[in-house]
Design an enzyme around this catalytic site. Structure first.
Site, short mmCIF file in Angstrom:
data_model
loop_
_atom_site.label_atom_id
_atom_site.label_comp_id
_atom_site.label_asym_id
_atom_site.label_seq_id
_atom_site.Cartn_x
_atom_site.Cartn_y
_atom_site.Cartn_z
NE ARG A 78 3.52 -7.30 10.71
CZ ARG A 78 2.87 -6.74 9.72
NH1 ARG A 78 1.93 -7.37 9.07
NH2 ARG A 78 3.16 -5.51 9.35
CD GLU A 114 -2.76 1.11 2.51
OE1 GLU A 114 -2.66 0.19 3.34
OE2 GLU A 114 -3.52 2.08 2.65
CE LYS A 137 3.07 0.13 4.78
NZ LYS A 137 2.46 -0.09 3.48
P1 ATP Z 1 2.61 -2.04 7.90
O1 ATP Z 1 1.91 -2.65 9.07
O2 ATP Z 1 4.03 -1.75 8.15
O3 ATP Z 1 1.87 -0.87 7.32
P2 ATP Z 1 1.41 -3.59 5.90
O4 ATP Z 1 1.25 -5.05 5.99
O5 ATP Z 1 0.22 -2.75 6.13
O6 ATP Z 1 2.61 -3.18 6.82
P3 ATP Z 1 1.59 -3.43 3.08
O7 ATP Z 1 2.10 -2.32 2.26
O8 ATP Z 1 0.16 -3.73 3.03
O9 ATP Z 1 2.05 -3.15 4.55
O10 ATP Z 1 2.46 -4.75 2.83
C1 ATP Z 1 2.84 -5.27 1.59
C2 ATP Z 1 3.24 -6.72 1.82
O11 ATP Z 1 4.32 -6.81 2.74
C3 ATP Z 1 2.10 -7.52 2.40
O12 ATP Z 1 2.03 -8.76 1.73
C4 ATP Z 1 2.48 -7.70 3.84
O13 ATP Z 1 1.93 -8.87 4.36
C5 ATP Z 1 4.01 -7.72 3.77
N1 ATP Z 1 4.60 -7.29 5.04
C6 ATP Z 1 4.34 -6.16 5.72
N2 ATP Z 1 5.03 -6.13 6.89
C7 ATP Z 1 5.75 -7.28 6.95
C8 ATP Z 1 6.65 -7.85 7.90
N3 ATP Z 1 6.95 -7.23 9.04
N4 ATP Z 1 7.21 -9.05 7.62
C9 ATP Z 1 6.92 -9.68 6.47
N5 ATP Z 1 6.07 -9.21 5.54
C10 ATP Z 1 5.49 -8.02 5.76
MG MG Z 2 -1.39 -2.02 5.48
#
Ligand code: ATP
Ligand code: MG
Length: 569
Positions: free
Chosen positions: A269, A45, A279
């Site tokens: 994760r 995102e 983020k």
């Molecule tokens: P955040 O909580 O940091 O905003 P998010 O999951 O909302 O992370 P996205 O941009 O939606 O962020 O993530 C893109 C991809 O990266 C998704 O498939 C998500 O599952 C993966 N991802 C995000 N954080 C992690 C992490 N700490 N370890 C492994 N994969 C991750």
């Molecule tokens: Mg997200």
């Protein structure tokens, strides 16, 4: 011909441990599912910069597809116009490329808005979706809890005609933001809360970074994600464990729409001690100026660790080694640092730099004389060759490498003690000069001309070798030393009423303003990495100007002395 011959099992790439997702792919290739095609996507995102957690997801998505001759789409999950910005879209592409991966297609979930709308209409026609007039709060109340079933909305049984009409008018902008929504009609008594008539569309008048003002209704993640996967014929859609409970919904939409059956897999994760990987929280650190920006070298963002001097190779090796699992855990930050050190040990050129300079005057060395000493660029890599380092009568050594009164176990320079100057001579400290405060500001020593290059003809040994820089030839530099951004291994562990910023480490940045470097560094460019002998790995910061070099400490070498000191204390 047997199936396994049509799709020969690929040779496992050497450093990759297998894992349940990879095993699943191997199985799918054996049964010729999807005609032997493996296609993944990385779906960030664009609401912030990528962090080390994303690096794990990227390595899995791209790495596994590469291994099996498939491809990966980079798809921006831009269904929420409220938090998304073009700056993030650009930084994400830069970061993925820096990690060493290239996408087959650059895509945006927003490109599917028309198709998603049509599919929603299709679901309404099937009696599988309805327009609800409850407010967001009411929907939450009606949803029930883990132990209590939900309650059906009074609008749940509207006719197909009425739903089609209301949904079209939602799209046409006839209703205020939040006044209505479109919901899937599934099961308000489902033990899985995600299946209790989840919201598919909301009304929101916010311009979108790509579609502008075209839409005032936006699809929610759960409605957009699986269908986007399906449209792109993604075979294996990997995401983190918190989406496990969303998988039934992911599958429900695909089944009801009868579209390409992408399959979702969830993995753990990445979580590290002393590190926040969210983020939202990282954005707070940037906005509230706890750090200098998204690329502050203390940030766990890809841009931060890049600036700090981490290599993409180190990150990829780290991810390959931590494996993939179904249970959530937290890894030691020290483990990541281990892989960074390991990688830099192979590639970083060695140089001498003095961070906290103390003058060392060699009284019996001829005034005005200078010699060129031969120094090895990288003992791990003979092809890196050697260089010349100027030696002269007045040198800088580290303040830490001299003690007027040496504590027990201290083998570096002290009055009457002989040490080796790296690539230079043996020197023996004779006397000191102090300032008005009684601090040692200059050490006087004598050298043994027979020990040039670092060995005594009579075979006598010294217990310590210290680094130095010739004062007349030294270059000045600013060096930024970093410690963990948080002092608590779990940054979220805070007293009632406080947030994670209470755990910020006040000493996470120490600026050394007057470091002295050997002159070979005069051509160093932003991004170049070095080992400062005995001190650690350092990387030239982009703040460097022709007048002033600026270095970041990437990671310290293992510090055995601190351990000895602690033990003595
Ligand atoms: P955040 O909580 O940091 O905003 P998010 O999951 O909302 O992370 P996205 O941009 O939606 O962020 O993530 C893109 C991809 O990266 C998704 O498939 C998500 O599952 C993966 N991802 C995000 N954080 C992690 C992490 N700490 N370890 C492994 N994969 C991750
Ligand atoms: Mg997200």
């Amino acid at each position: 011909m047997s199936i396994s011959k049509i799709n020969p099992e690929p040779a496992p790439a050497a450093p990759t441990q297998s894992n349940f997702i990879r095993d699943h792919m191997i199985e799918d290739l054996k049964t010729n599912k999807h005609g032997g095609r493996i296609w993944t996507r990385f779906p960030p995102e664009p609401n912030g910069y990528l962090h080390i957690g994303h690096a794990k997801a990227i390595c899995l998505d791209f790495g596994l597809a590469d291994e099996f001759g498939g491809g990966t789409n980079l798809r921006f999950d831009d269904t929420n116009p409220e938090k998304e910005e073009t700056e993030y879209v650009e930084s994400i592409q830069e970061d993925v490329r820096w990690l060493g991966f290239e996408w087959e297609n650059l895509l945006y979930a927003s490109d599917y808005f028309d198709q998603l709308y049509e599919w929603a209409v299709q679901l309404i026609k099937k009696g599988k979706a309805y327009v609800d007039d409850l407010s967001a709060d009411e929907i939450r109340q009606y949803r029930g809890t883990l132990t209590e079933p939900g309650k059906e909305s009074p609008h749940r049984n509207r006719s197909v005609e009425e739903n089609l009409d209301l949904f079209a008018r939602m799209k046409a902008g006839e209703f205020p933001d939040g006044s209505r929504c479109l919901r899937a009609k599934i099961d308000m008594a489902s033990p899985n809360l995600n299946m209790r008539d989840p919201v598919m569309y909301r009304i929101l008048r916010k311009p979108h970074h790509r579609t502008g003002d075209k839409w005032c209704i936006y699809p929610l993640y759960d409605y957009a994600h699986g269908q986007s996967d399906s449209l792109e014929q993604i075979t294996h859609s990997m995401c983190t464990l918190e989406f496990e409970d969303h998988r039934p919904l992911y599958n429900w939409f695909i089944k009801e729409l009868d579209i390409f059956p992408s399959q979702q897999f969830e993995f753990d994760r990445l979580s590290l001690t002393y590190t926040l990987l969210s983020k939202r929280k990282l954005l707070q650190l940037v906005r509230d100026r706890h750090v200098r920006g998204w690329d502050d070298p203390r940030m766990p963002t890809i841009s931060g660790i890049r600036r700090r001097g981490y290599t993409p190779e180190a990150l990829r090796t780290f991810v390959a080694n931590i494996g993939v699992s179904k249970t959530q855990g937290t890894l030691e930050l020290a483990m990541l640092e281990h892989f960074v050190r390991d990688d830099l040990n192979e590639r970083a050129l060695r140089v001498m730099a003095v961070l906290k300079p103390l003058k060392l005057v060699i009284d019996n060395y001829p005034e005005g004389q200078a010699e060129e000493m031969d120094a090895i660029n990288n003992p791990e890599n003979p092809s890196a060759g050697t260089r010349k380092v100027p030696f002269s009568r007045v040198l800088y050594i580290e303040q830490d490498d001299f003690r007027e009164v040496p504590p027990k176990g201290y083998f570096r320079l002290s009055p009457g003690k002989e040490v080796r100057l790296r690539y230079g001579y043996f020197v023996t400290a004779q006397s000191v000069v102090k300032n008005a405060q009684g601090e040692v500001v200059e050490v006087h020593a004598t050298y043994d001309p027979g020990t040039r290059g670092g060995n005594a003809p009579d075979g006598r040994k010294v217990k310590s070798t210290i680094h130095w820089v010739s004062a007349a030839h030294a270059m000045d530099a600013e060096v930024r030393l970093y410690d963990n951004l948080f002092s608590n291994p779990n940054p979220n562990d805070v007293p009632e009423g406080k947030d994670f910023t209470a755990n910020l480490n006040p000493n996470s940045l120490e600026i050394v303003a007057n470091a002295k470097l050997e002159p070979s560094l005069k051509n160093a460019r932003a991004g170049d990495r070095f080992q400062f002998e005995r001190l650690g790995y350092f990387c030239v910061d982009p703040d460097t100007t022709p007048e002033k070099l600026v270095f970041n400490r990437t990671v310290a070498l293992k510090d055995t002395w601190t351990k000895v000191e602690k033990k003595n204390a």
